[in-house]
Design a protein around this motif. Sequence first.
Motif, PDB file in Angstrom:
ATOM      1  N   THR A 140       0.832  -1.209   0.000  1.00 25.81           N
ATOM      2  CA  THR A 140       0.000   0.000   0.000  1.00 25.81           C
ATOM      3  C   THR A 140       0.862   1.253   0.000  1.00 25.81           C
ATOM      4  O   THR A 140       0.614   2.205  -0.750  1.00 25.81           O
ATOM      5  CB  THR A 140      -0.930   0.000   1.223  1.00 25.81           C
ATOM      6  OG1 THR A 140      -1.718  -1.195   1.225  1.00 25.81           O
ATOM      7  CG2 THR A 140      -1.861   1.202   1.188  1.00 25.81           C
ATOM      8  N   ALA A 141       1.892   1.272   0.838  1.00 22.37           N
ATOM      9  CA  ALA A 141       2.801   2.419   0.892  1.00 22.37           C
ATOM     10  C   ALA A 141       3.558   2.565  -0.422  1.00 22.37           C
ATOM     11  O   ALA A 141       3.764   3.687  -0.918  1.00 22.37           O
ATOM     12  CB  ALA A 141       3.775   2.255   2.051  1.00 22.37           C
ATOM     13  N   ALA A 142       3.959   1.431  -1.020  1.00 22.35           N
ATOM     14  CA  ALA A 142       4.685   1.485  -2.291  1.00 22.35           C
ATOM     15  C   ALA A 142       3.808   2.062  -3.401  1.00 22.35           C
ATOM     16  O   ALA A 142       4.281   2.800  -4.265  1.00 22.35           O
ATOM     17  CB  ALA A 142       5.173   0.081  -2.672  1.00 22.35           C
ATOM     18  N   LYS A 143       2.503   1.725  -3.382  1.00 20.81           N
ATOM     19  CA  LYS A 143       1.570   2.292  -4.367  1.00 20.81           C
ATOM     20  C   LYS A 143       1.426   3.788  -4.174  1.00 20.81           C
ATOM     21  O   LYS A 143       1.446   4.562  -5.137  1.00 20.81           O
ATOM     22  CB  LYS A 143       0.205   1.614  -4.250  1.00 20.81           C
ATOM     23  CG  LYS A 143       0.090   0.283  -4.961  1.00 20.81           C
ATOM     24  CD  LYS A 143      -1.305  -0.298  -4.815  1.00 20.81           C
ATOM     25  CE  LYS A 143      -2.352   0.561  -5.490  1.00 20.81           C
ATOM     26  NZ  LYS A 143      -3.694  -0.048  -5.398  1.00 20.81           N
ATOM     27  N   GLU A 144       1.256   4.208  -2.932  1.00 20.61           N
ATOM     28  CA  GLU A 144       1.051   5.633  -2.654  1.00 20.61           C
ATOM     29  C   GLU A 144       2.279   6.461  -3.021  1.00 20.61           C
ATOM     30  O   GLU A 144       2.163   7.613  -3.434  1.00 20.61           O
ATOM     31  CB  GLU A 144       0.706   5.824  -1.179  1.00 20.61           C
ATOM     32  CG  GLU A 144      -0.652   5.230  -0.791  1.00 20.61           C
ATOM     33  CD  GLU A 144      -0.896   5.266   0.701  1.00 20.61           C
ATOM     34  OE1 GLU A 144       0.071   5.594   1.448  1.00 20.61           O
ATOM     35  OE2 GLU A 144      -2.028   4.966   1.130  1.00 20.61           O
ATOM     36  N   GLN A 145       3.462   5.865  -2.877  1.00 20.78           N
ATOM     37  CA  GLN A 145       4.694   6.584  -3.201  1.00 20.78           C
ATOM     38  C   GLN A 145       5.017   6.543  -4.693  1.00 20.78           C
ATOM     39  O   GLN A 145       5.970   7.179  -5.138  1.00 20.78           O
ATOM     40  CB  GLN A 145       5.858   5.979  -2.410  1.00 20.78           C
ATOM     41  CG  GLN A 145       5.732   6.153  -0.907  1.00 20.78           C
ATOM     42  CD  GLN A 145       6.706   5.287  -0.132  1.00 20.78           C
ATOM     43  OE1 GLN A 145       7.548   4.606  -0.717  1.00 20.78           O
ATOM     44  NE2 GLN A 145       6.592   5.299   1.191  1.00 20.78           N
ATOM     45  N   GLY A 146       4.234   5.774  -5.470  1.00 18.71           N
ATOM     46  CA  GLY A 146       4.457   5.693  -6.902  1.00 18.71           C
ATOM     47  C   GLY A 146       5.503   4.680  -7.316  1.00 18.71           C
ATOM     48  O   GLY A 146       5.840   4.585  -8.503  1.00 18.71           O
ATOM     49  N   GLN A 147       6.024   3.921  -6.354  1.00 19.54           N
ATOM     50  CA  GLN A 147       7.029   2.910  -6.698  1.00 19.54           C
ATOM     51  C   GLN A 147       6.396   1.669  -7.311  1.00 19.54           C
ATOM     52  O   GLN A 147       7.002   0.993  -8.131  1.00 19.54           O
ATOM     53  CB  GLN A 147       7.829   2.521  -5.447  1.00 19.54           C
ATOM     54  CG  GLN A 147       8.977   1.565  -5.750  1.00 19.54           C
ATOM     55  CD  GLN A 147       9.677   1.058  -4.503  1.00 19.54           C
ATOM     56  OE1 GLN A 147       9.276   1.354  -3.379  1.00 19.54           O
ATOM     57  NE2 GLN A 147      10.730   0.278  -4.697  1.00 19.54           N
ATOM     58  N   LEU A 148       5.147   1.373  -6.918  1.00 24.18           N
ATOM     59  CA  LEU A 148       4.443   0.191  -7.414  1.00 24.18           C
ATOM     60  C   LEU A 148       3.203   0.596  -8.193  1.00 24.18           C
ATOM     61  O   LEU A 148       2.372   1.367  -7.701  1.00 24.18           O
ATOM     62  CB  LEU A 148       4.034  -0.709  -6.230  1.00 24.18           C
ATOM     63  CG  LEU A 148       3.128  -1.901  -6.557  1.00 24.18           C
ATOM     64  CD1 LEU A 148       3.851  -2.909  -7.448  1.00 24.18           C
ATOM     65  CD2 LEU A 148       2.644  -2.584  -5.280  1.00 24.18           C
ATOM     66  N   VAL A 149       3.081   0.099  -9.408  1.00 21.06           N
ATOM     67  CA  VAL A 149       1.866   0.253 -10.208  1.00 21.06           C
ATOM     68  C   VAL A 149       1.210  -1.119 -10.277  1.00 21.06           C
ATOM     69  O   VAL A 149       1.796  -2.062 -10.813  1.00 21.06           O
ATOM     70  CB  VAL A 149       2.177   0.775 -11.626  1.00 21.06           C
ATOM     71  CG1 VAL A 149       0.895   0.901 -12.436  1.00 21.06           C
ATOM     72  CG2 VAL A 149       2.897   2.112 -11.547  1.00 21.06           C
ATOM     73  N   PHE A 150       0.021  -1.240  -9.719  1.00 27.01           N
ATOM     74  CA  PHE A 150      -0.619  -2.544  -9.559  1.00 27.01           C
ATOM     75  C   PHE A 150      -1.875  -2.632 -10.418  1.00 27.01           C
ATOM     76  O   PHE A 150      -2.775  -1.814 -10.298  1.00 27.01           O
ATOM     77  CB  PHE A 150      -0.990  -2.758  -8.076  1.00 27.01           C
ATOM     78  CG  PHE A 150      -1.462  -4.152  -7.756  1.00 27.01           C
ATOM     79  CD1 PHE A 150      -0.560  -5.123  -7.350  1.00 27.01           C
ATOM     80  CD2 PHE A 150      -2.798  -4.493  -7.858  1.00 27.01           C
ATOM     81  CE1 PHE A 150      -0.986  -6.407  -7.043  1.00 27.01           C
ATOM     82  CE2 PHE A 150      -3.236  -5.768  -7.564  1.00 27.01           C
ATOM     83  CZ  PHE A 150      -2.330  -6.732  -7.157  1.00 27.01           C
ATOM     84  N   LEU A 151      -1.896  -3.608 -11.314  1.00 27.14           N
ATOM     85  CA  LEU A 151      -3.091  -3.869 -12.115  1.00 27.14           C
ATOM     86  C   LEU A 151      -3.802  -5.083 -11.531  1.00 27.14           C
ATOM     87  O   LEU A 151      -3.295  -6.205 -11.600  1.00 27.14           O
ATOM     88  CB  LEU A 151      -2.735  -4.137 -13.577  1.00 27.14           C
ATOM     89  CG  LEU A 151      -3.891  -4.613 -14.475  1.00 27.14           C
ATOM     90  CD1 LEU A 151      -4.989  -3.557 -14.543  1.00 27.14           C
ATOM     91  CD2 LEU A 151      -3.397  -4.966 -15.872  1.00 27.14           C
ATOM     92  N   GLU A 152      -4.963  -4.855 -10.922  1.00 30.06           N
ATOM     93  CA  GLU A 152      -5.729  -5.941 -10.319  1.00 30.06           C
ATOM     94  C   GLU A 152      -6.611  -6.571 -11.391  1.00 30.06           C
ATOM     95  O   GLU A 152      -7.714  -6.102 -11.667  1.00 30.06           O
ATOM     96  CB  GLU A 152      -6.549  -5.429  -9.139  1.00 30.06           C
ATOM     97  CG  GLU A 152      -7.141  -6.546  -8.295  1.00 30.06           C
ATOM     98  CD  GLU A 152      -7.620  -6.056  -6.941  1.00 30.06           C
ATOM     99  OE1 GLU A 152      -8.112  -6.887  -6.159  1.00 30.06           O
ATOM    100  OE2 GLU A 152      -7.482  -4.856  -6.647  1.00 30.06           O
TER     101      GLU A 152
END
Length: 250
Positions: free
Chosen positions: A56-68
């Motif tokens: 969750t933190a990685a998504k908010e920081q823009g490090q992780l782009v997650f396609l569900e």
Amino acid sequence: QGKFTLLRDTRTDGSFLVHHFLSFYLRAGCKVCFVALLQSFSHYNIVAQKLGVNLTAAKEQGQLVFLEGLKSCLDLVFGEEEEQPGQPSPLRFLSESTSDLRALFDFVRASLSAPGSAACKGPVLLVDDLSVLLSLGATPVAVLDFIHYCRVCVCSQLQGNIVVLVHSSEDSEDEENELVVNSLCHHSDLILWAEGLATGFCKDVHGQIKIIQRVSLQQAGEQDLIQIYQYKIQDRNVTFFARGLSAAVL
């Protein structure tokens, strides 16, 4: 950098390898585009927390782009997908007559080429798992084209890495899936092949992993390096050992 790693599993579940690479690249500070077609975000997040990573933190920081993928598929099938102007759904081939994966490739390219990505160490594309695209109606040619363009974009142009999981079965009647698996094996720099034990279930040995380093890709005429280990999956890590040398045996 610039490597294509294939995760292959037969008669067992090789998803522990996906969790390893996801947590490994995030801890290394890489920009990760995760095309998750098999499980929900909460599933990956719970496992990642055990490995010391907060998705969750990685998504908010823009490090992780997650396609569900599960959610996107349902939204497309039931017409609940809200497409932004100029940003079609990455899985829009589900609602079209052609199995063109161009939208999915555009999503990957935009995610890893986005402004701010330069602050990360290197782009990484992680796919779990590619076999699902075939089940959703994509043709083998479309899937292989998608991987080819991703390799050109991520590995060659952006000097990043690609990690892809595929399921396979030696006695499978799914010829399309086996065609894709065999094609990917020929183009991989590294193959991690998790297999179930030929003798069946064992509580102390969960399977064996074959590590194939494709030396023949760089040096013509050379033999690929193959190492085989057995493993046991624990709550927060995986123990590897030589065949027949598990702690239970010794």
